[in-house]
Design a protein around this motif. Structure first.
Motif: not given
Length: 230
Positions: A161-166, A204-211
């Protein structure tokens, strides 16, 4: 100091770093901290040398180690799976092997399964050997990718997810045993140093949240080496 350190002449390294600090202007704060870290590392290394561990290294043999470069190997927590990089004439391939009756199987080139163009590099294999993290790199950017083993085949790798990859450089990632927390290195601007360590938890949506930055670890210096895996 660095030359003495890599040659295990640690006392001379400490002397050189200390002299370096004496010659530095007071306002070179970052360089002072760098020298302090090297001195600290030398003292820790001396402690380890005084209490050596009895380790045994075994070559995995010709089935795994070829005449080309074989590197960046990662092994699952249960010790039953291994993924590593294998340099072929025109690209860097991702190879996969499993342990059968105590022996590693014939490695399989899973690069086509991942749909890698030879620019993806292994960084982590989960405890059960079914989740693989890679970095997709070019001259300017690195993103963390994930592939999963399903029905004895690895899925096409997908970016996290975009919270991990920038737009910055993300690398050297790993997951907690339950797969719900990721730790990774990034040089994004909000960090205190160059490459810093972050973590993110799965929602809960299966994506990583804010880093979030690990403030207890990160410094103004480099917590990772920003370089191409190749």
């Amino acid at each position: 100091g660095n030359a003495y350190r890599v040659n295990n002449q640690l006392d001379k390294a400490i002397q050189s770093y200390s002299r370096y600090k004496e010659l530095l202007p007071d306002d070179e704060v970052k360089q002072h901290k760098y020298a302090d870290k090297q001195i600290e590392a030398c003292h820790i290394a001396n402690e380890f040398i005084s209490s050596p561990l009895n380790l045994e290294f075994n070559n995995l043999g010709k089935l795994i180690n070829s005449g080309n470069d074989d590197y960046k190997a990662v092994i699952s927590g249960d010790g039953m799976s291994m993924v590593y990089m294998h340099r072929l004439p025109f690209y860097d391939a991702v190879y996969y092997s499993v342990r059968v009756n105590g022996e590693w199987s014939e490695p399989e080139n899973i690069t086509p399964q991942l749909l890698s163009d030879g620019n993806q590099y292994v960084t982590f294999l989960s405890y059960d050997g079914k989740t693989l993290l890679l970095t997709r790199e070019d001259e300017f950017n690195s993103d963390i990718m994930v592939s999963r083993l399903e029905n004895n085949r690895w899925s096409v790798s997908q970016p996290l997810s975009a919270s991990v990859n920038t737009k910055y450089w993300e690398s050297h990632a790993c997951l907690s045993k339950d797969g719900k927390t990721i730790f990774f290195a990034s040089n994004r601007r909000e960090g205190p140093g160059e490459m810093d360590i972050y973590f993110a938890e799965m929602t809960s949506e299966g994506e990583f949240g804010p880093a979030k930055s690990i403030s207890e670890i990160n410094t103004e210096l480099n917590e990772d080496i920003r370089k191409r895996s190749s």
